[in-house]
Motif scaffolding. Structure first.
Motif, PDB file in Angstrom:
ATOM      1  N   LEU A 153       2.203   0.682   2.705  1.00 34.21           N
ATOM      2  CA  LEU A 153       0.775   0.972   2.846  1.00 34.21           C
ATOM      3  C   LEU A 153       0.062  -0.121   3.635  1.00 34.21           C
ATOM      4  N   ASP A 154       0.453  -1.373   3.428  1.00 31.53           N
ATOM      5  CA  ASP A 154      -0.138  -2.468   4.204  1.00 31.53           C
ATOM      6  C   ASP A 154       0.173  -2.321   5.687  1.00 31.53           C
TER       7      ASP A 154
ATOM      8  N   GLY B  90      -1.868   0.448   7.141  1.00 32.87           N
ATOM      9  CA  GLY B  90      -3.239  -0.028   7.328  1.00 32.87           C
ATOM     10  C   GLY B  90      -3.388  -0.878   8.577  1.00 32.87           C
TER      11      GLY B  90
ATOM     12  N   GLU C 107      -5.566   0.031  11.918  1.00 32.01           N
ATOM     13  CA  GLU C 107      -6.593  -0.873  12.427  1.00 32.01           C
ATOM     14  C   GLU C 107      -6.398  -1.137  13.917  1.00 32.01           C
TER      15      GLU C 107
ATOM     16  N   VAL D 264      -0.898   8.020   1.251  1.00 32.19           N
ATOM     17  CA  VAL D 264      -1.443   7.306   2.411  1.00 32.19           C
ATOM     18  C   VAL D 264      -2.962   7.402   2.417  1.00 32.19           C
TER      19      VAL D 264
ATOM     20  N   THR E  81      -4.954   3.881   1.906  1.00 32.45           N
ATOM     21  CA  THR E  81      -5.501   3.266   3.120  1.00 32.45           C
ATOM     22  C   THR E  81      -6.914   3.736   3.439  1.00 32.45           C
TER      23      THR E  81
ATOM     24  N   ARG F 181      -8.005   6.697  11.006  1.00 30.23           N
ATOM     25  CA  ARG F 181      -9.012   5.870  10.344  1.00 30.23           C
ATOM     26  C   ARG F 181      -9.740   5.076  11.416  1.00 30.23           C
TER      27      ARG F 181
END
Length: 98
Positions: free
Chosen positions: A34-35, A38, A42, A66, A70, A86
């Motif tokens: 998940l990190d 993310g 970004e 997810v 996130t 995102r």
């Protein structure tokens, strides 16, 4: 943020030529995965994620994890691929239609 139909269609068009940047395999969905998702969101805002056949999660379960982990929007799932969006805090490169 909920995507409108027009925005989702636009993002699907942008995602068509992309290759998956992440794979979810037999380890399933971990905090490290998940990190990494993310960080990829970004940097790119729009990514594809592949869920391998040996994953303990279905594509829908992985997409839900997810989305919750996130704070991203799932644009679409097709087969074992999901498209995730995102808005980036720094690199706003995608301008969504209204």
């Amino acid at each position: 943020m909920t995507l409108t139909g027009k925005q989702a269609r636009y993002l699907r068009t942008l995602a068509h030529p992309l290759q998956p940047v992440m794979q979810i395999g037999k380890g399933g969905m971990t905090d490290q995965v998940l990190d990494q998702i993310g960080l990829a969101l970004e940097a790119r805002e729009l990514i594809k994620i592949s869920v391998l056949s040996n994953s303990p999660l279905s594509v829908q379960e992985a997409a839900q994890a997810v989305q919750e982990g996130t704070k991203a929007e799932i644009v679409q799932t097709i087969g074992r691929i999901m498209i995730v969006y995102r808005r980036s805090q720094d690199h706003r490169t995608i301008v969504l239609p209204r």
